[in-house]
Design a protein around this motif. Sequence first.
Motif, PDB file in Angstrom:
ATOM      1  N   SER A   7      17.894   4.775 -22.382  1.00 36.12           N
ATOM      2  CA  SER A   7      17.366   4.446 -21.068  1.00 36.12           C
ATOM      3  C   SER A   7      15.856   4.624 -21.109  1.00 36.12           C
ATOM      4  O   SER A   7      15.360   5.705 -21.416  1.00 36.12           O
ATOM      5  CB  SER A   7      17.986   5.362 -20.004  1.00 36.12           C
ATOM      6  OG  SER A   7      17.405   5.138 -18.740  1.00 36.12           O
ATOM      7  N   LEU A   9      12.130   4.581 -19.305  1.00 36.30           N
ATOM      8  CA  LEU A   9      11.381   4.686 -18.060  1.00 36.30           C
ATOM      9  C   LEU A   9       9.890   4.706 -18.390  1.00 36.30           C
ATOM     10  O   LEU A   9       9.487   5.125 -19.463  1.00 36.30           O
ATOM     11  CB  LEU A   9      11.760   5.970 -17.309  1.00 36.30           C
ATOM     12  CG  LEU A   9      13.247   6.145 -16.976  1.00 36.30           C
ATOM     13  CD1 LEU A   9      13.526   7.573 -16.509  1.00 36.30           C
ATOM     14  CD2 LEU A   9      13.689   5.144 -15.922  1.00 36.30           C
ATOM     15  N   ASP A  36      25.679   3.519 -21.047  1.00 37.24           N
ATOM     16  CA  ASP A  36      25.853   4.977 -21.162  1.00 37.24           C
ATOM     17  C   ASP A  36      27.305   5.397 -20.956  1.00 37.24           C
ATOM     18  O   ASP A  36      27.685   6.508 -21.313  1.00 37.24           O
ATOM     19  CB  ASP A  36      24.930   5.720 -20.185  1.00 37.24           C
ATOM     20  CG  ASP A  36      25.171   5.358 -18.734  1.00 37.24           C
ATOM     21  OD1 ASP A  36      26.256   5.654 -18.225  1.00 37.24           O
ATOM     22  OD2 ASP A  36      24.259   4.789 -18.108  1.00 37.24           O
ATOM     23  N   VAL A  44      17.135   9.440 -22.985  1.00 39.52           N
ATOM     24  CA  VAL A  44      16.332   9.030 -21.839  1.00 39.52           C
ATOM     25  C   VAL A  44      14.861   9.240 -22.184  1.00 39.52           C
ATOM     26  O   VAL A  44      14.421  10.384 -22.361  1.00 39.52           O
ATOM     27  CB  VAL A  44      16.695   9.817 -20.570  1.00 39.52           C
ATOM     28  CG1 VAL A  44      15.874   9.312 -19.379  1.00 39.52           C
ATOM     29  CG2 VAL A  44      18.182   9.705 -20.264  1.00 39.52           C
ATOM     30  N   THR A  46      11.457   9.464 -20.881  1.00 36.51           N
ATOM     31  CA  THR A  46      11.021   9.760 -19.519  1.00 36.51           C
ATOM     32  C   THR A  46       9.534   9.511 -19.304  1.00 36.51           C
ATOM     33  O   THR A  46       8.742   9.454 -20.246  1.00 36.51           O
ATOM     34  CB  THR A  46      11.311  11.230 -19.191  1.00 36.51           C
ATOM     35  OG1 THR A  46      10.646  12.054 -20.163  1.00 36.51           O
ATOM     36  CG2 THR A  46      12.803  11.525 -19.202  1.00 36.51           C
ATOM     37  N   GLU A  56      11.875   9.821 -10.530  1.00 29.43           N
ATOM     38  CA  GLU A  56      12.809   8.852 -11.109  1.00 29.43           C
ATOM     39  C   GLU A  56      13.426   9.393 -12.392  1.00 29.43           C
ATOM     40  O   GLU A  56      14.632   9.252 -12.625  1.00 29.43           O
ATOM     41  CB  GLU A  56      12.095   7.525 -11.385  1.00 29.43           C
ATOM     42  CG  GLU A  56      13.023   6.458 -11.946  1.00 29.43           C
ATOM     43  CD  GLU A  56      12.311   5.188 -12.350  1.00 29.43           C
ATOM     44  OE1 GLU A  56      13.000   4.174 -12.580  1.00 29.43           O
ATOM     45  OE2 GLU A  56      11.063   5.201 -12.456  1.00 29.43           O
ATOM     46  N   SER A  57      12.608  10.041 -13.216  1.00 30.31           N
ATOM     47  CA  SER A  57      13.122  10.615 -14.460  1.00 30.31           C
ATOM     48  C   SER A  57      14.148  11.708 -14.173  1.00 30.31           C
ATOM     49  O   SER A  57      15.223  11.742 -14.781  1.00 30.31           O
ATOM     50  CB  SER A  57      11.967  11.189 -15.285  1.00 30.31           C
ATOM     51  OG  SER A  57      11.102  10.164 -15.744  1.00 30.31           O
ATOM     52  N   ARG A  59      15.906  12.128 -11.440  1.00 30.35           N
ATOM     53  CA  ARG A  59      17.097  11.523 -10.831  1.00 30.35           C
ATOM     54  C   ARG A  59      18.001  10.927 -11.911  1.00 30.35           C
ATOM     55  O   ARG A  59      19.233  11.106 -11.875  1.00 30.35           O
ATOM     56  CB  ARG A  59      16.663  10.452  -9.833  1.00 30.35           C
ATOM     57  CG  ARG A  59      17.779   9.873  -8.996  1.00 30.35           C
ATOM     58  CD  ARG A  59      17.231   9.108  -7.788  1.00 30.35           C
ATOM     59  NE  ARG A  59      16.300   8.052  -8.174  1.00 30.35           N
ATOM     60  CZ  ARG A  59      14.998   8.083  -7.919  1.00 30.35           C
ATOM     61  NH1 ARG A  59      14.467   9.116  -7.296  1.00 30.35           N
ATOM     62  NH2 ARG A  59      14.216   7.075  -8.286  1.00 30.35           N
ATOM     63  N   THR A  60      17.412  10.256 -12.879  1.00 29.17           N
ATOM     64  CA  THR A  60      18.198   9.675 -13.973  1.00 29.17           C
ATOM     65  C   THR A  60      18.910  10.759 -14.770  1.00 29.17           C
ATOM     66  O   THR A  60      20.110  10.644 -15.081  1.00 29.17           O
ATOM     67  CB  THR A  60      17.284   8.853 -14.902  1.00 29.17           C
ATOM     68  OG1 THR A  60      16.659   7.811 -14.150  1.00 29.17           O
ATOM     69  CG2 THR A  60      18.071   8.242 -16.050  1.00 29.17           C
ATOM     70  N   GLU A  63      21.781  12.378 -12.675  1.00 32.46           N
ATOM     71  CA  GLU A  63      22.942  11.486 -12.569  1.00 32.46           C
ATOM     72  C   GLU A  63      23.759  11.487 -13.857  1.00 32.46           C
ATOM     73  O   GLU A  63      25.002  11.512 -13.826  1.00 32.46           O
ATOM     74  CB  GLU A  63      22.484  10.070 -12.228  1.00 32.46           C
ATOM     75  CG  GLU A  63      21.978   9.914 -10.794  1.00 32.46           C
ATOM     76  CD  GLU A  63      21.354   8.552 -10.531  1.00 32.46           C
ATOM     77  OE1 GLU A  63      21.279   7.738 -11.492  1.00 32.46           O
ATOM     78  OE2 GLU A  63      20.939   8.302  -9.388  1.00 32.46           O
TER      79      GLU A  63
END
Length: 435
Positions: A7, A9, A36, A44, A46, A56-57, A59-60, A63
């Motif tokens: 992922s 970002l 995922d 991730v 970030t 945003e990082s 939150r990802t 989750e």
Amino acid sequence: MTTIAISHLGCEKNRIDTEHMLGLLAKSGYGVGSDDELADYVLVNTCSFIGPAREESVRTLVELAEKGKKIIVTGCMAQHFPDELLAEIPEALAVVGTGDYQNIVSVVDRVQKGERVKAVSAEPTYIADETIPRYRTTTEGVAYLRIAEGCDYRCAFCIIPKLRGNQRSRSIESIVAEAKQLAEEGVREIILISQITTNYGIDIYGKPKLAELLRELGKVDVPWIRMHYAYPTGLTAEVIEAIRETPNVLPYLDLPLQHSHPGILRAMNRPWQGRVNDEIIDRLKLALPDAVLRTTFIVGFPGETEEHFQHLLDFVSRHEFDLMGAFTFSPEEGTPAYELANQLSQEVMDDRRHRLMALQQPISLKKNRAQIGKIVDVLVEEENPKTGELVGRSARFSPDVDGLVYVTGSASLGSMVPVKIVDADVYDLYGEVVL
């Protein structure tokens, strides 16, 4: 086969790090992808540049943790908060800093053996070159090419030097070699990136070498070479001449001006810039009359008064930039601006940003409408499967930050075709393929 979902970002510099990690993992036999749900691990990459990017990082990551996924955290947030991430997210099995992504395979190997890994150099010093495997994630006709990493400036609002270290440039030979590789892969547009492109080469050659680099890249068989982040003070006569004389170097200048008022620029620790903004922009327009000038501004810097802001409005009205972005100030802990008095409310900052963008919109519309009737080259990047409409960009527009060209007619993805512009709005152009 162990599979890793990735992922991404953040900015294009982060994207290149992601692409190298993809390439390294795939070369070592790991399965890589973006799903995922099916992956054994989720990597991730970030961003930690400003508050919303960190949110945003986080939150990802949260989750993924709530799904019970095994996480490998890389990038700027891993560099910024490695211990906090390991302490607060048990599912985070590794943190990898911005100067350590080249070790991603050994990190994953160690994680698979049950180790929890912290691979974060105190000061990033690494920069990948053309020999490091890379799997591009952009559309097939476009590639970013990093010419340098890090930054030697210490702007009061910016945390980049802490996250990515001091400037370190690649050699001209290394950059040209990678550009040739990309051209052989069918890339039609190469976008040069670094924190300050106009400072390229100072650290290894003792003086800026952007003009020489552009001339060498002019020999590479690629139609468009675009620069990002050109400090106005570094656009010397030699650089301007190189842009003018090198046909595949686009006269597209992304000038990160940040503000216009000398007092605010001094507070930002950018005093050199306040003396030259007007003069340099006028000189650029004279030397490169076809240049597309893009810039970004920060509104709401601590201590910015209505008078300071009006100075910025007048500046934008006077110079009529083709393209402009505006951001509200984000107080970043660890930067001098975080401690400054006279911090403005978010409400005031949002209002100023709205007013600045409202001023820019008719300017952008006028600039775009001036394209109507022209035939321009368009790099085709997408096709709407329902309508058959093509979507691409002209030389005026850089990916993700600028507008698009919506095209009727037929062309293959990744190709460059002549398009007659028939309409325009504030952000985008509309045209038809010229047969």
